[in-house]
Motif scaffolding. Structure first.
Motif, PDB file in Angstrom:
ATOM      1  N   ALA A   1     -12.127  -3.907  -3.338  1.00 21.69           N
ATOM      2  CA  ALA A   1     -11.487  -4.228  -4.619  1.00 21.69           C
ATOM      3  C   ALA A   1     -12.123  -5.469  -5.219  1.00 21.69           C
ATOM      4  CB  ALA A   1      -9.986  -4.436  -4.423  1.00 21.69           C
TER       5      ALA A   1
ATOM      6  N   LYS B   1      -3.416   5.056  -1.995  1.00 27.49           N
ATOM      7  CA  LYS B   1      -4.456   5.754  -1.256  1.00 27.49           C
ATOM      8  C   LYS B   1      -4.048   7.190  -0.979  1.00 27.49           C
ATOM      9  CE  LYS B   1      -6.761   2.954   1.893  1.00 27.49           C
ATOM     10  NZ  LYS B   1      -6.855   2.323   3.231  1.00 27.49           N
TER      11      LYS B   1
ATOM     12  N   VAL C   1      -5.757  -0.828  -7.074  1.00 30.76           N
ATOM     13  CA  VAL C   1      -6.778  -0.018  -6.417  1.00 30.76           C
ATOM     14  C   VAL C   1      -6.228   1.392  -6.276  1.00 30.76           C
ATOM     15  CG1 VAL C   1      -8.072   0.416  -4.301  1.00 30.76           C
ATOM     16  CG2 VAL C   1      -7.867  -1.920  -5.157  1.00 30.76           C
TER      17      VAL C   1
ATOM     18  N   ASP D   1      -7.475   4.901  -4.643  1.00 29.56           N
ATOM     19  CA  ASP D   1      -8.518   5.295  -3.706  1.00 29.56           C
ATOM     20  C   ASP D   1      -8.255   6.698  -3.165  1.00 29.56           C
ATOM     21  OD1 ASP D   1     -10.507   5.477  -1.832  1.00 29.56           O
ATOM     22  OD2 ASP D   1      -9.972   3.673  -0.726  1.00 29.56           O
TER      23      ASP D   1
ATOM     24  N   THR E   1       0.845  -1.189   0.000  1.00 26.53           N
ATOM     25  CA  THR E   1       0.000   0.000   0.000  1.00 26.53           C
ATOM     26  C   THR E   1       0.879   1.238   0.000  1.00 26.53           C
ATOM     27  OG1 THR E   1      -1.827  -1.104   1.154  1.00 26.53           O
ATOM     28  CG2 THR E   1      -1.742   1.294   1.277  1.00 26.53           C
TER      29      THR E   1
ATOM     30  N   THR F   1      -2.156  -1.062  -3.917  1.00 24.05           N
ATOM     31  CA  THR F   1      -3.129  -0.058  -3.505  1.00 24.05           C
ATOM     32  C   THR F   1      -2.448   1.289  -3.329  1.00 24.05           C
ATOM     33  OG1 THR F   1      -4.477  -1.728  -2.371  1.00 24.05           O
ATOM     34  CG2 THR F   1      -4.837   0.574  -1.764  1.00 24.05           C
TER      35      THR F   1
END
Length: 447
Positions: A446, A84, A120, A122, A58, A82
């Motif tokens: 996801a 974010k 992902v 986000d 992440t 991911t």
């Protein structure tokens, strides 16, 4: 030379080149960071997203400007990367954290191009009916290039399982001069499976907000505010067609559309796969006062069919068509089957054309023609919405119960379950007596 810093950087570079470790890691990215560049906390954040991203990890990104990005890290099983936007409530470690890192937007000054699967993106905040369709979008993506989409999925590689949410997408602001596949579209999808765009806003797109040929696509909780088209550059809200094989299921739910240009709204061609479904439910198609929507192929429909286009298995449930000065439901294309329209509200709009819909009933017609033979259809005269100009499309009055539909059609954009009070509402929102409750968004995972 600072030997310690040298070995830290060397170790970091080597780590990014190795296969993903069994335990996922968290990294921190902040433009202008000047620590040891290890990326392990906010003090020592990476100054930019690294070239090689690690599967399963992440990456928190702070407020600031980022360049256009191609995401091409090879797949490793189903391990997802991911990215974010850091927020006050979700930013990983507190070491070195400063509230300024989360208070603004992370702005990509160019489009995002996905060439590999399992991603992902986000932004964490903004969008959807609960935020009056705007709010503070955590991530903003701006693409001014005439022939480049804001988000490109699968045109240059296999890019399945991509989820993007809480983002603001901005195009060039004028009609693109590029035709064919390459243009300034909002979201372009080429044969990819399991792509989701949630909680978004689109403005200034140069051609189609959605130019897509997916295997499975979900577009939800977004606002298509403006895009551009012309007689020379045809554009529709969504051009949905088959590419390199066949098109798959497409879901368009809980969205607000306030602009329709040269060719029409959701244009569906599943001639390459007649079993594929177009699920259109819980949306609002609203022409604001003074806005000019061009007469074209309707809000939901397809092309003429002269190129072999067909229109099958479109399910149009619980939508609102407000001030629509073109056919809400089109008579095109000529080859059609399995299409249904239930529980919709047509308000101050042209009468819908049901000639391509084998089943339709329980619709509401307010200054939009008669019920066209529906046994459960009703006519009315009063405005049923809370505040159209304020984009609040909740009902201020109850209608007789509509046709009960199972999941997922029985939940509105605010998370309210239809029929819980014994009345299955017609239109996009469940009618509630007393205090209006707004449920938190659900299902943000996801795919």
């Amino acid at each position: 030379m600072n030997t310690i810093r040298y070995f830290r950087l060397a170790a970091l570079g080597a780590a990014f080149l190795l296969p993903a470790l069994a335990s996922a890691a968290t990294w921190y990215v902040r433009p202008g960071a000047n620590g040891d560049d290890s990326g392990r906390d906010w003090t020592n954040a990476l100054p930019a997203l690294p070239t090689n991203l690690q599967r399963g990890d992440t990456y928190y990104i702070a407020t600031g400007l980022y360049p256009a990005r191609t995401f091409s890290t090879p797949a490793s099983g189903t391990a997802t990367i991911t990215i974010k936007k850091a927020t006050a409530g979700d930013h990983g470690t507190n070491t070195g954290w400063n509230s300024a890192y989360g208070s603004g937007q992370a702005v990509f000054g160019g489009g995002l191009n996905f060439k590999s699967p399992y991603w992902v993106i986000d932004g964490q905040t903004g969008g959807g009916a609960a935020n009056n369709w705007v709010g503070n979008f955590g991530i903003k993506i701006v693409e001014r290039g005439d022939a480049r989409p804001v988000i490109n999925v699968g045109q240059e590689g296999t890019a399945n399982n991509v989820t993007i949410r809480h983002v603001e997408l901005v195009g060039k602001g004028s009609v693109s001069s590029a035709g064919g596949s390459y243009s300034n579209d909002g979201l372009a999808v080429y044969g990819a499976s399991n792509v989701t765009l949630s909680y978004f806003r689109m403005t200034g797109i140069g051609r189609c907000p959605f130019f897509v040929s997916p295997r499975n696509l979900v577009i939800e909780h977004g606002w298509v505010e403006s895009y551009n088209g012309s007689g020379a550059v045809h554009s529709e809200v969504a051009s949905i067609w088959g590419f390199s094989g066949s098109v798959g299921d497409v879901t368009f739910r809980h969205n607000l559309v306030t602009d329709i240009r040269s060719t029409g709204g959701l244009m569906w061609d599943n001639s390459s796969n007649r079993s594929a479904k177009l699920l259109v439910y819980g949306n609002v198609f609203y022409r604001p006062d003074g806005a000019s929507w061009q007469e074209a192929n309707g809000v939901i429909g397809g092309w003429t069919g002269n190129g072999g286009e067909e229109f099958h298995n479109a399910k149009v449930y619980n939508n609102a068509f407000i001030n629509v000065n073109q056919a809400p439901l089109s008579s095109l294309p000529r080859v059609a089957s399995g299409n249904e329209a239930y529980n919709n509200i047509f308000y101050n709009s042209d009468s819908p054309n049901f000639s391509r819909f084998s089943k339709h009933d329980y619709n509401v017609f307010i200054n939009s023609g008669g019920t066209q033979g529906e046994s459960k259809g009703i006519t009315d005269s009063a405005n049923p919405f809370m505040n159209i100009a304020g984009k609040d499309f909740r009902l201020k009055k109850a209608f007789p119960t509509g046709m009960p539909l199972g999941a997922p059609f029985n939940v509105d954009a605010l998370g309210n379950t239809r029929g819980g009070d014994g009345v299955y509402e017609r239109g996009p929102f469940e009618f509630e007596t007393g205090a209006i409750s707004v449920a938190a968004p659900t299902g943000l995972k996801a795919q």
